[in-house]
Design a protein around this motif. Structure first.
Motif, PDB file in Angstrom:
ATOM      1  N   ALA A   1       7.867   4.832  12.742  1.00  0.00           N
ATOM      2  CA  ALA A   1       7.143   5.289  11.548  1.00  0.00           C
ATOM      3  C   ALA A   1       8.133   5.639  10.446  1.00  0.00           C
ATOM      4  O   ALA A   1       9.232   6.137  10.706  1.00  0.00           O
ATOM      5  CB  ALA A   1       6.282   6.496  11.890  1.00  0.00           C
ATOM      6  N   ALA A   2       7.752   5.394   9.216  1.00  0.00           N
ATOM      7  CA  ALA A   2       8.654   5.618   8.084  1.00  0.00           C
ATOM      8  C   ALA A   2       8.629   7.044   7.563  1.00  0.00           C
ATOM      9  O   ALA A   2       9.559   7.461   6.858  1.00  0.00           O
ATOM     10  CB  ALA A   2       8.304   4.654   6.953  1.00  0.00           C
ATOM     11  N   ALA A   3       7.581   7.804   7.895  1.00  0.00           N
ATOM     12  CA  ALA A   3       7.464   9.168   7.366  1.00  0.00           C
ATOM     13  C   ALA A   3       6.756  10.053   8.377  1.00  0.00           C
ATOM     14  O   ALA A   3       5.887   9.591   9.122  1.00  0.00           O
ATOM     15  CB  ALA A   3       6.689   9.172   6.048  1.00  0.00           C
ATOM     16  N   THR A   4       7.122  11.311   8.416  1.00  0.00           N
ATOM     17  CA  THR A   4       6.443  12.270   9.280  1.00  0.00           C
ATOM     18  C   THR A   4       5.112  12.682   8.653  1.00  0.00           C
ATOM     19  O   THR A   4       4.868  12.468   7.462  1.00  0.00           O
ATOM     20  CB  THR A   4       7.291  13.533   9.486  1.00  0.00           C
ATOM     21  OG1 THR A   4       7.458  14.201   8.221  1.00  0.00           O
ATOM     22  CG2 THR A   4       8.652  13.190  10.070  1.00  0.00           C
TER      23      THR A   4
ATOM     24  N   GLY B   1       6.692   7.692  -2.434  1.00  0.00           N
ATOM     25  CA  GLY B   1       7.859   7.680  -1.564  1.00  0.00           C
ATOM     26  C   GLY B   1       7.530   7.595  -0.091  1.00  0.00           C
ATOM     27  O   GLY B   1       8.372   7.900   0.760  1.00  0.00           O
ATOM     28  N   VAL B   2       6.298   7.162   0.244  1.00  0.00           N
ATOM     29  CA  VAL B   2       5.867   7.015   1.640  1.00  0.00           C
ATOM     30  C   VAL B   2       5.013   5.754   1.738  1.00  0.00           C
ATOM     31  O   VAL B   2       4.507   5.261   0.728  1.00  0.00           O
ATOM     32  CB  VAL B   2       5.052   8.244   2.122  1.00  0.00           C
ATOM     33  CG1 VAL B   2       5.909   9.501   2.137  1.00  0.00           C
ATOM     34  CG2 VAL B   2       3.800   8.431   1.261  1.00  0.00           C
ATOM     35  N   PRO B   3       4.830   5.226   2.959  1.00  0.00           N
ATOM     36  CA  PRO B   3       3.969   4.038   3.104  1.00  0.00           C
ATOM     37  C   PRO B   3       2.536   4.340   2.676  1.00  0.00           C
ATOM     38  O   PRO B   3       2.003   5.412   2.965  1.00  0.00           O
ATOM     39  CB  PRO B   3       4.040   3.729   4.602  1.00  0.00           C
ATOM     40  CG  PRO B   3       5.269   4.410   5.088  1.00  0.00           C
ATOM     41  CD  PRO B   3       5.432   5.630   4.237  1.00  0.00           C
ATOM     42  N   VAL B   4       1.896   3.384   2.016  1.00  0.00           N
ATOM     43  CA  VAL B   4       0.532   3.552   1.522  1.00  0.00           C
ATOM     44  C   VAL B   4      -0.337   2.399   2.021  1.00  0.00           C
ATOM     45  O   VAL B   4       0.092   1.245   2.050  1.00  0.00           O
ATOM     46  CB  VAL B   4       0.496   3.614  -0.020  1.00  0.00           C
ATOM     47  CG1 VAL B   4      -0.944   3.528  -0.542  1.00  0.00           C
ATOM     48  CG2 VAL B   4       1.155   4.896  -0.514  1.00  0.00           C
ATOM     49  N   ARG B   5      -1.561   2.725   2.433  1.00  0.00           N
ATOM     50  CA  ARG B   5      -2.576   1.719   2.743  1.00  0.00           C
ATOM     51  C   ARG B   5      -3.788   1.974   1.873  1.00  0.00           C
ATOM     52  O   ARG B   5      -4.216   3.127   1.726  1.00  0.00           O
ATOM     53  CB  ARG B   5      -2.970   1.784   4.217  1.00  0.00           C
ATOM     54  CG  ARG B   5      -3.951   0.671   4.612  1.00  0.00           C
ATOM     55  CD  ARG B   5      -4.269   0.650   6.099  1.00  0.00           C
ATOM     56  NE  ARG B   5      -5.327   1.591   6.491  1.00  0.00           N
ATOM     57  CZ  ARG B   5      -5.139   2.642   7.262  1.00  0.00           C
ATOM     58  NH1 ARG B   5      -3.925   2.939   7.706  1.00  0.00           N
ATOM     59  NH2 ARG B   5      -6.149   3.421   7.586  1.00  0.00           N
ATOM     60  N   LEU B   6      -4.340   0.921   1.289  1.00  0.00           N
ATOM     61  CA  LEU B   6      -5.523   1.060   0.444  1.00  0.00           C
ATOM     62  C   LEU B   6      -6.784   0.931   1.277  1.00  0.00           C
ATOM     63  O   LEU B   6      -6.862   0.136   2.209  1.00  0.00           O
ATOM     64  CB  LEU B   6      -5.543   0.003  -0.652  1.00  0.00           C
ATOM     65  CG  LEU B   6      -4.367  -0.046  -1.626  1.00  0.00           C
ATOM     66  CD1 LEU B   6      -4.627  -1.122  -2.677  1.00  0.00           C
ATOM     67  CD2 LEU B   6      -4.122   1.310  -2.289  1.00  0.00           C
TER      68      LEU B   6
ATOM     69  N   GLY C   1       0.718   6.387  10.568  1.00  0.00           N
ATOM     70  CA  GLY C   1       1.772   7.055   9.810  1.00  0.00           C
ATOM     71  C   GLY C   1       1.794   6.652   8.354  1.00  0.00           C
ATOM     72  O   GLY C   1       2.862   6.573   7.734  1.00  0.00           O
ATOM     73  N   GLU C   2       0.608   6.420   7.781  1.00  0.00           N
ATOM     74  CA  GLU C   2       0.504   6.008   6.386  1.00  0.00           C
ATOM     75  C   GLU C   2      -0.303   7.010   5.572  1.00  0.00           C
ATOM     76  O   GLU C   2      -1.149   7.728   6.099  1.00  0.00           O
ATOM     77  CB  GLU C   2      -0.202   4.648   6.295  1.00  0.00           C
ATOM     78  CG  GLU C   2       0.536   3.503   6.939  1.00  0.00           C
ATOM     79  CD  GLU C   2      -0.330   2.257   7.005  1.00  0.00           C
ATOM     80  OE1 GLU C   2       0.115   1.202   6.536  1.00  0.00           O
ATOM     81  OE2 GLU C   2      -1.456   2.347   7.537  1.00  0.00           O
ATOM     82  N   LEU C   3      -0.035   7.005   4.270  1.00  0.00           N
ATOM     83  CA  LEU C   3      -0.903   7.685   3.315  1.00  0.00           C
ATOM     84  C   LEU C   3      -2.012   6.695   2.956  1.00  0.00           C
ATOM     85  O   LEU C   3      -1.727   5.587   2.496  1.00  0.00           O
ATOM     86  CB  LEU C   3      -0.116   8.105   2.075  1.00  0.00           C
ATOM     87  CG  LEU C   3      -0.813   9.003   1.043  1.00  0.00           C
ATOM     88  CD1 LEU C   3       0.226   9.702   0.170  1.00  0.00           C
ATOM     89  CD2 LEU C   3      -1.777   8.230   0.144  1.00  0.00           C
ATOM     90  N   VAL C   4      -3.250   7.076   3.174  1.00  0.00           N
ATOM     91  CA  VAL C   4      -4.386   6.215   2.858  1.00  0.00           C
ATOM     92  C   VAL C   4      -4.954   6.628   1.508  1.00  0.00           C
ATOM     93  O   VAL C   4      -5.335   7.789   1.312  1.00  0.00           O
ATOM     94  CB  VAL C   4      -5.469   6.297   3.944  1.00  0.00           C
ATOM     95  CG1 VAL C   4      -6.667   5.433   3.566  1.00  0.00           C
ATOM     96  CG2 VAL C   4      -4.906   5.861   5.289  1.00  0.00           C
TER      97      VAL C   4
END
Length: 425
Positions: free
Chosen positions: A122-125, A185-190, A157-160
């Motif tokens: 995962a790229a971000a906590t 600055g974190v992974p994003v999913r739409l 582990g994404e920001l939705v």
């Protein structure tokens, strides 16, 4: 029957219990076993298992919380999320940052081995994702035509970002996703939703309550939530966006007014307290017909919520249903919290939600989870998801009224957790 008796009967019919009925023995709230059986039957088809298997999984879900909380503490510096898996069998999945592997293990819960599967990369906590929402929410909102909902998905582990279709059409899905990821600055999913999140105005939470707004001739419906107490009085909780003064009416037309105590509706809260003229027991309705009541025996803290956890709710408009948690740290879209909401709400994957469910109890078994606030809808009007406020955020001075129960200690093999501490990096 005197007026006191009439009021008692009205309260019993509306709230599912009265002290007089309980003493008379004609009110029998569900046992814990019966509560799990009902919830298991409600979620079985969705999980793709039998009703008995679903009820068994819900027991494991409830009794594994302390163990996964301990694992969350153990791996806090790398923790991206914890999820409950229901297929092919009940299991726990823990997602970590970095590439250093952690060996899978098991927990023994209620005498049964529960697999714990670790995934890395995962790229971000989870903490970083929540902080990204808090730090960049205003900038993200300002950059879009429709303010989005923002939440954390512990499974990936994404920001939705729950965005409007017109924003995707204007910018393009890939370009929009990449821009928001760079900004936060974190992974994003739409996730595209055709209609924005809405408060579920109306009154009933476990029971039907109605009220009016000064200057408006309409009567509004909500659902009353759990019984709360300040140590001297008992009262009903519901949503703060419901009318202030509420009332209930029994089958004979006898109305009972529930005086307004206060409301708290900013940032992380959407809760209102209305006093009861007589003491209320710690019970709530679970079925659409308001014939089955349950005792409240405990509350589930928000911090330990996991994606895939099953929760149920009972709303006046939609009745009783159960589904799985999706986003554990969610900031609803728009200005539903007297402005932008904080990422402290929890979303649940439908399958049904409608106006009038506001304030309704969210629970599993006899444990209180929260108070339903609102939902988001697809173009055809179906429920995409609904979201609730944790009972962690009941107003200061008020707490859940709970029923005394014989304590049951979950059988979790603590040595497995200790071994992880010794043998894992």
């Amino acid at each position: 029957m005197g007026r006191v008796g009439i009021i008692l009967a009205a309260l019993a019919a509306t709230f599912g219990a009265s002290v007089a009925q309980a003493q008379a023995g004609d009110l029998n709230p569900q046992s814990i076993d019966a509560a799990f059986a009902q919830d298991g039957a409600a979620i079985a088809e969705r999980l793709g298992v039998t009703a008995d298997a679903a009820a068994h999984q819900l027991r494991l879900q409830a009794d594994s919380v302390a163990a996964t909380d301990a694992l969350a503490d153990r791996y806090a510096e790398r923790l991206a999320g914890i999820a409950v898996l229901h297929q092919p069998d009940f299991a726990i999945r823990i997602l970590l940052t970095g590439n250093e592997p952690i060996a899978d293990t098991t927990l023994v819960v209620d005498g049964e081995a529960v697999p714990v599967r670790f995934a890395t990369g995962a790229a971000a906590t989870r903490l970083a994702l929540v902080q990204a929402i808090s730090a960049h929410q205003a900038e993200i909102r300002a950059s879009l035509l429709t303010p989005p909902g923002l939440g954390v998905d512990p499974r990936t582990g994404e920001l939705v970002a729950v965005v409007a279709r017109r924003d995707v059409e204007r910018e393009g899905a890939t370009a929009l996703r990449d821009r928001l990821a760079t900004l936060a600055g974190v992974p994003v999913r739409l996730r595209v939703i055709d209609q924005p999140e809405l408060d579920m105005s109306g009154i009933a939470g476990g029971t039907r309550v109605t009220g009016s707004v000064p200057g408006d001739p309409h009567r509004y419906l909500c659902t009353a939530g759990f019984v709360v107490t300040d140590g001297q009085r008992t009262a009903l909780s519901t949503a703060a966006h419901c009318p202030d003064t509420l009332s209930t009416r029994d089958a004979d037309g006898q109305e009972t007014v529930l005086p307004f105590v206060g409301q708290w509706g900013w940032g992380n809260q959407d809760v209102q307290v209305n006093a009861s003229p007589l003491p209320l027991p710690p019970t709530f309705y679970t079925d659409a017909a308001r014939t089955i009541s349950r005792p409240v025996t405990a509350a589930r803290a928000r911090a330990g919520m996991r994606a895939g956890d099953v929760v149920c709710h009972r709303g006046e408009r939609t009745g009783y249903s159960c589904s799985e948690v999706e986003l554990t740290d969610f900031a609803p879209a728009g200005d539903l919290c007297g402005g932008a909401c904080l990422p402290t709400w929890t979303t649940v994957a439908g399958p049904i939600c409608k106006s009038g469910d506001s304030g309704s109890p969210v629970f599993l078994g006899t444990v209180a989870y929260g108070i339903l606030k609102g939902g988001s809808y697809r173009a055809d009007g179906s429920c995409a998801f609904w979201f609730y406020m944790s009972t962690d955020y009941l107003p200061t001075g008020w707490q859940l009224l709970t029923a005394p129960v014989q304590p049951v200690v979950p059988v979790v093999a603590a040595e497995h957790i200790s071994d992880l501490a010794v043998n894992s990096p």
